[in-house]
Design an enzyme around this catalytic site. Structure first.
Site, PDB file in Angstrom:
ATOM      1  N   LYS A 146      41.133  39.257  40.717  1.00 53.61           N
ATOM      2  CA  LYS A 146      42.026  39.916  41.303  1.00 53.61           C
ATOM      3  C   LYS A 146      43.249  40.061  40.479  1.00 53.61           C
ATOM      4  O   LYS A 146      43.332  39.554  39.334  1.00 53.61           O
ATOM      5  CB  LYS A 146      42.799  38.874  42.590  1.00 53.61           C
ATOM      6  CG  LYS A 146      43.562  39.572  43.671  1.00 53.61           C
ATOM      7  CD  LYS A 146      42.578  39.940  44.823  1.00 53.61           C
ATOM      8  CE  LYS A 146      43.241  40.367  45.764  1.00 53.61           C
ATOM      9  NZ  LYS A 146      42.254  40.306  46.937  1.00 53.61           N
TER      10      LYS A 146
HETATM   11  N1  GLU Z   1      41.191  43.679  48.223  1.00 52.76           N
HETATM   12  C1  GLU Z   1      40.282  43.515  49.164  1.00 52.76           C
HETATM   13  C2  GLU Z   1      39.723  41.971  49.407  1.00 52.76           C
HETATM   14  O1  GLU Z   1      40.601  41.302  49.372  1.00 52.76           O
HETATM   15  C3  GLU Z   1      38.899  44.344  48.790  1.00 52.76           C
HETATM   16  C4  GLU Z   1      38.464  44.066  47.026  1.00 52.76           C
HETATM   17  C5  GLU Z   1      37.516  45.044  46.505  1.00 52.76           C
HETATM   18  O2  GLU Z   1      37.113  46.108  47.360  1.00 52.76           O
HETATM   19  O3  GLU Z   1      37.125  44.790  45.477  1.00 52.76           O
HETATM   20  O4  GLU Z   1      38.593  41.979  49.599  1.00 52.76           O
END
Ligand code: GLU
Length: 427
Positions: A117
């Site tokens: 993240k």
């Molecule tokens: N931000 C989204 C999540 O928290 C998607 C993450 C992604 O597609 O890599 O799952």
């Protein structure tokens, strides 16, 4: 239980998101196969964390600095994967927790990714479009040693979108001297994006809600739904619930809460929010107190905003049958206990909102093969993964008398730690 009545939309619990993630790991560790216990420590330590300075030149000529992060929580099962968040409250603790939840989530739906993240502590509403582009490009350049199509693949999260992904893809590609579409997902369709990605998280929220409702004999037709957050996840969830015949009676965003007992017109409400930057005043709905939102009797409550929104100050008053976590980490461990005691079923984030990363996986595969699928095919595959994952978790929860969150963590952590144990220790 005596619950203090404080504004519930502000988290007053003094433990950060990473502490919450650690508590969740602690709770699930004893439930794992004993052979995996020596590896649990892996989950308590992010693999690598990077803090970067992101300076940008503002339109008035001044240079301003922002703090950015990228965390690889675990890469045992594959490259890191997870979104990038732009928000004024982003901290390292939050990004670590969000990366940890990505590790579990990717394993729960069995996509071949680890958890990662990123984020920048910035209020993007204060930036012009060109400042936002500068911020995104400098951040991408600062984290470029950590990302790559087979290393770590960012995607949108709160306040980031397909345009931000296009800038990230372009910046990374300039550094590489070639176009690398697979370095991010959630891109515009014109740049190797995938059909269905925009609505994928909301669609997944709906599919898991529908599966839970089947088990609990709650009809979707006419069901009352309340949604906190009206960004990508909240809006799509609300719209898809409404299309299926449910009545979305309340929506809350940072600007306030709107209510209509007969059901809100979600498409019109979104249009109004985009034009007016607020929900208040939208035709055909009444503004209600933010705190009153939590006590509305309903079949489904979809938190689709920030962490820790369902906490000890409001869990006692929640009058939903099923909570479907569109957000990451919206329920504190304390609130989890209160909801369970009250018989409210929680479909946990690591399952409920996994539709987004599932279609991100499809996008990544399509970019690699340069062969693009139809929207029907994408939605059908998404449906299948989400409903099968839900049913596996439900079954384990019944067999071992666990909450759905614990069952999801058992499945997710087991997959991660089995991979870790089999890979062994380097050197
Ligand atoms: N931000 C989204 C999540 O928290 C998607 C993450 C992604 O597609 O890599 O799952």
């Amino acid at each position: 239980m005596n619950t203090p009545q404080l504004p519930s939309y502000i988290s007053r619990e003094n433990i950060g998101p990473w502490q919450i993630f650690l508590q969740q790991v602690e709770q699930v560790a004893p439930l794992l196969d004993k052979a995996l216990w020596p590896w649990v420590e892996t989950l308590r330590r992010p693999k690598r964390s990077l803090i970067v300075d992101v300076p940008i030149r503002r339109d008035n000529g001044e240079v301003e600095h922002f703090e950015g992060y990228r965390v690889h929580h675990n890469t045992s099962r594959g490259p890191g994967k997870g979104g990038v968040r732009f928000h004024q409250d982003v901290t390292l603790s939050e990004v670590m927790a969000l990366a940890g939840w990505m590790t579990i989530k990717n394993a729960v739906v069995n996509v071949p990714f680890g958890g990662a993240k990123g984020g920048i502590r910035v209020d993007p509403r204060q930036l012009s479009l060109s400042e936002l582009e500068g911020l995104t490009r400098r951040y991408t350049s600062e984290i470029s040693s950590m990302i790559g199509p087979d290393k770590d693949i960012p995607a949108p999260d709160m306040n980031t979108n397909a345009q931000v992904m296009a800038w990230m893809m372009d910046t990374y590609s300039m550094g590489e001297g070639r176009t690398v579409t697979g370095v991010v997902t959630g891109k515009p369709l014109s740049l190797g994006g995938s059909l269905g990605r925009q609505d994928a998280t909301g669609r997944g929220v709906f599919v898991t809600a529908r599966e839970a409702a089947r088990k609990l004999d709650v009809p979707i037709e006419g069901a009352q739904v309340i949604v906190q957050g009206f960004g990508n996840v909240g809006e799509a969830s609300a719209r898809i619930f409404a299309q299926a015949g449910a009545r979305v009676i309340a929506v809350q965003d940072v600007s306030g809460t709107v209510f209509n007992a007969a059901g809100l017109d979600i498409v019109a409400l979104k249009r109004y929010q985009l034009e007016n930057k607020t929900l208040a005043g939208a035709p055909g709905c009444e503004v209600i107190d933010n705190d009153a939102f939590w006590s509305l009797p309903c079949e489904f409550l979809v938190p689709a905003a920030l962490e820790s929104q369902i906490n000890r100050y409001n869990a006692e008053r929640i009058a939903a049958r099923i909570v479907v976590e569109g957000a990451n980490g919206p329920t504190t461990p304390e609130a989890d206990v209160i909801l369970a005691e009250r018989g409210i079923v929680v479909v946990p984030d690591v399952l409920a909102n996994a539709g987004g990363v599932t279609v991100s996986y499809f996008e990544w595969v399509q970019d690699f093969s340069s062969f693009f699928w139809s929207e029907d095919e994408i939605n059908a595959r998404l449906e299948r993964i989400m409903s099968e994952s839900f049913n596996a978790i439900w079954q384990l929860a019944e067999q071992r008398r666990l909450s759905l969150r614990s069952a999801a963590f058992v499945i997710g952590c087991s997959r991660v730690l089995e991979a870790r144990a089999t890979r062994g220790l380097y050197p």
